[in-house]
Design an enzyme around this catalytic site. Structure first.
Site, PDB file in Angstrom:
ATOM      1  CB  VAL A 129      -5.093   1.197 -31.023  1.00  0.00           C
ATOM      2  CG1 VAL A 129      -5.138   1.482 -29.530  1.00  0.00           C
ATOM      3  CG2 VAL A 129      -6.487   1.196 -31.601  1.00  0.00           C
ATOM      4  CG  LEU A 130      -0.453   5.061 -31.942  1.00  0.00           C
ATOM      5  CD1 LEU A 130       0.197   6.422 -32.085  1.00  0.00           C
ATOM      6  CD2 LEU A 130       0.127   4.102 -32.967  1.00  0.00           C
ATOM      7  CG  ASP A 167      -7.596  -2.462 -24.654  1.00  0.00           C
ATOM      8  OD1 ASP A 167      -6.754  -2.273 -25.560  1.00  0.00           O
ATOM      9  OD2 ASP A 167      -8.685  -1.878 -24.627  1.00  0.00           O
ATOM     10  N   GLY A 170      -6.751  -4.302 -27.899  1.00  0.00           N
ATOM     11  CA  GLY A 170      -7.946  -4.049 -28.713  1.00  0.00           C
ATOM     12  C   GLY A 170      -9.238  -4.700 -28.210  1.00  0.00           C
ATOM     13  CG  LEU A 176      -4.992  12.648 -26.824  1.00  0.00           C
ATOM     14  CD1 LEU A 176      -3.489  12.543 -26.903  1.00  0.00           C
ATOM     15  CD2 LEU A 176      -5.501  13.529 -27.962  1.00  0.00           C
ATOM     16  N   GLY A 183      -5.425   7.400 -22.189  1.00  0.00           N
ATOM     17  CA  GLY A 183      -5.863   6.230 -21.423  1.00  0.00           C
ATOM     18  C   GLY A 183      -4.676   5.381 -21.007  1.00  0.00           C
TER      19      GLY A 183
HETATM   20  N1  SAH Z   1      -9.127   0.404 -25.827  1.00  0.00           N
HETATM   21  C1  SAH Z   1      -8.367   1.548 -25.415  1.00  0.00           C
HETATM   22  C2  SAH Z   1      -7.068   1.642 -26.195  1.00  0.00           C
HETATM   23  C3  SAH Z   1      -5.918   1.923 -25.283  1.00  0.00           C
HETATM   24  S1  SAH Z   1      -4.500   2.520 -26.112  1.00  0.00           S
HETATM   25  C4  SAH Z   1      -9.231   2.789 -25.577  1.00  0.00           C
HETATM   26  O1  SAH Z   1     -10.436   2.687 -25.364  1.00  0.00           O
HETATM   27  O2  SAH Z   1      -8.703   3.860 -25.872  1.00  0.00           O
HETATM   28  C5  SAH Z   1      -3.938   3.659 -24.875  1.00  0.00           C
HETATM   29  C6  SAH Z   1      -4.336   5.092 -25.076  1.00  0.00           C
HETATM   30  O3  SAH Z   1      -3.483   5.709 -26.024  1.00  0.00           O
HETATM   31  C7  SAH Z   1      -5.727   5.399 -25.553  1.00  0.00           C
HETATM   32  O4  SAH Z   1      -6.655   5.380 -24.526  1.00  0.00           O
HETATM   33  C8  SAH Z   1      -5.564   6.781 -26.132  1.00  0.00           C
HETATM   34  O5  SAH Z   1      -5.655   7.773 -25.137  1.00  0.00           O
HETATM   35  C9  SAH Z   1      -4.180   6.743 -26.690  1.00  0.00           C
HETATM   36  N2  SAH Z   1      -4.179   6.430 -28.123  1.00  0.00           N
HETATM   37  C10 SAH Z   1      -3.806   5.294 -28.724  1.00  0.00           C
HETATM   38  N3  SAH Z   1      -3.898   5.399 -30.062  1.00  0.00           N
HETATM   39  C11 SAH Z   1      -4.345   6.645 -30.311  1.00  0.00           C
HETATM   40  C12 SAH Z   1      -4.642   7.375 -31.492  1.00  0.00           C
HETATM   41  N4  SAH Z   1      -4.512   6.825 -32.694  1.00  0.00           N
HETATM   42  N5  SAH Z   1      -5.084   8.643 -31.372  1.00  0.00           N
HETATM   43  C13 SAH Z   1      -5.223   9.210 -30.160  1.00  0.00           C
HETATM   44  N6  SAH Z   1      -4.952   8.586 -29.002  1.00  0.00           N
HETATM   45  C14 SAH Z   1      -4.528   7.315 -29.077  1.00  0.00           C
END
Ligand code: SAH
Length: 322
Positions: free
Chosen positions: A270-271, A235, A237, A211, A231
């Protein structure tokens, strides 16, 4: 035993209206004590004040019994939950209901609400291989997010097979020291210090989906037998495409949650790791992304939400323009 029950034994008024006693009217009261004799109200004290005092006295006298009752109830609830969870985790196979014996496939929850507990065959891996990309504070935050993900899965109406991989370095140290190694007692979760294994077989590998908000694919549903990797990183962002690139290198498919299609989140899409887990658990329960997002996300993240401060400001400006 409720306070009302305790207090109702305090004075019997025999449904007579109680009038506050005037000075000097002591003992003219029709109120009686539980023994039937007329109460001795100290001179100078109003009947209401006297009643209040009696109630308080009784309340204090029964404090111990009340606490014991509460403690016993808590114990019973804990035991019941434990039994339910044990039964859940002892069962195997896909989408098994916890209470196979019960005709309605349901068990009674706390407030007689019917809870239907299911164990799905959906796998979630939280990939913690990003220790070097985080600050000390972010590692602390991630440890809380992982703990939250674990506990949400424990109490979910439909659980997943949860796995934490690459738990090492500072994150492991945090779990072992500040968090007192409690994760070792966690049930229904697999914790590994090693990375997850990417299947060599292409058909098997296609069942893995990393994801990532950076993916152009949109996740439509969660499928039995599939493995969804999240993941394990905080971080703020800084590391765009980090997980997306890793998945591509490992030839694992990627997908993003259908956020924009269902709800409007102000700001970045980004969640946090635990919110993604919670959304997935909720989706498994209701098969509806909108409901899942709204249930798992903090209201302030949802478009259209107005904080109390924002509301005050809006009302003030509306007032001004009148
Ligand atoms: N810079 C990181 C962001 C971490 S957020 C990256 O490269 O992904 C933590 C994790 O949550 C992500 O790695 C992802 O697996 C999931 N995640 C966060 N927002 C998401 C979204 N909108 N759709 C799918 N997975 C998401």
């Amino acid at each position: 035993m409720s306070p009302e029950i305790i207090n109702s034994e305090c004075i019997e008024t025999e449904n007579e209206p109680v009038h506050a006693l005037e000075e000097g009217e002591v003992n003219k009261s029709k109120a009686k004590t539980s023994s039937g004799s007329k109460p001795e109200i100290p001179p100078g004290m109003s009947k209401n004040a006297w009643k209040r005092e009696q109630k308080k006295k009784k309340w204090l006298e029964q404090k111990e019994a009340r606490n014991k009752y509460k403690k016993d109830k808590k114990k019973q609830k804990k035991l019941k939950n434990k039994m339910m969870q044990e039964q859940l985790y002892n069962e195997s196979g896909s989408l098994t209901t916890i209470d196979d014996q019960a005709p309605s496939n349901a068990v009674t929850g706390n407030n007689n609400e019917l809870l239907s507990l299911k164990k799905s065959n959906v796998n979630i891996i939280v990939d913690c291989a990003f220790d070097d990309f985080m600050t000390e504070k972010e590692v602390v935050s991630l440890s809380a997010q992982i703990t939250r993900s674990y506990s949400e899965n424990r109490k979910a109406a439909c659980t997943v097979n949860l796995k934490i991989t690459s738990l090492d370095k500072r994150l492991l140290q945090r779990f072992d020291t500040a968090l007192k190694g409690q994760y070792k007692q966690w049930k229904g979760v697999e914790v590994s210090h090693d990375p997850y294994i990417v299947p060599e077989d292409e058909i098997e590998r296609r069942k893995y989906i990393y994801l990532s908000s950076d993916s152009s694919e949109v996740l439509e549903s969660l499928d039995e037998g599939c493995t969804y990797i999240i993941g394990g990183i905080v971080d703020k962002g800084r590391h765009k495409n980090l997980c997306f690139n890793k998945a591509n290198e490992q030839q694992i498919r990627t997908a993003k949650l259908p956020i924009s299609e269902y709800i409007k989140i102000s700001g970045r899409q980004v969640l946090t790791t635990n919110h993604v887990v919670e959304i997935m658990l909720k989706w498994l329960e209701c098969h509806n992304w909108k409901t899942a997002f709204e249930a798992a996300m903090p209201p302030r993240k949802i478009y259209g939400f107005e904080s109390a401060r924002q509301k005050r400001k809006r009302l003030a400006s509306e007032e001004d323009s009148r």
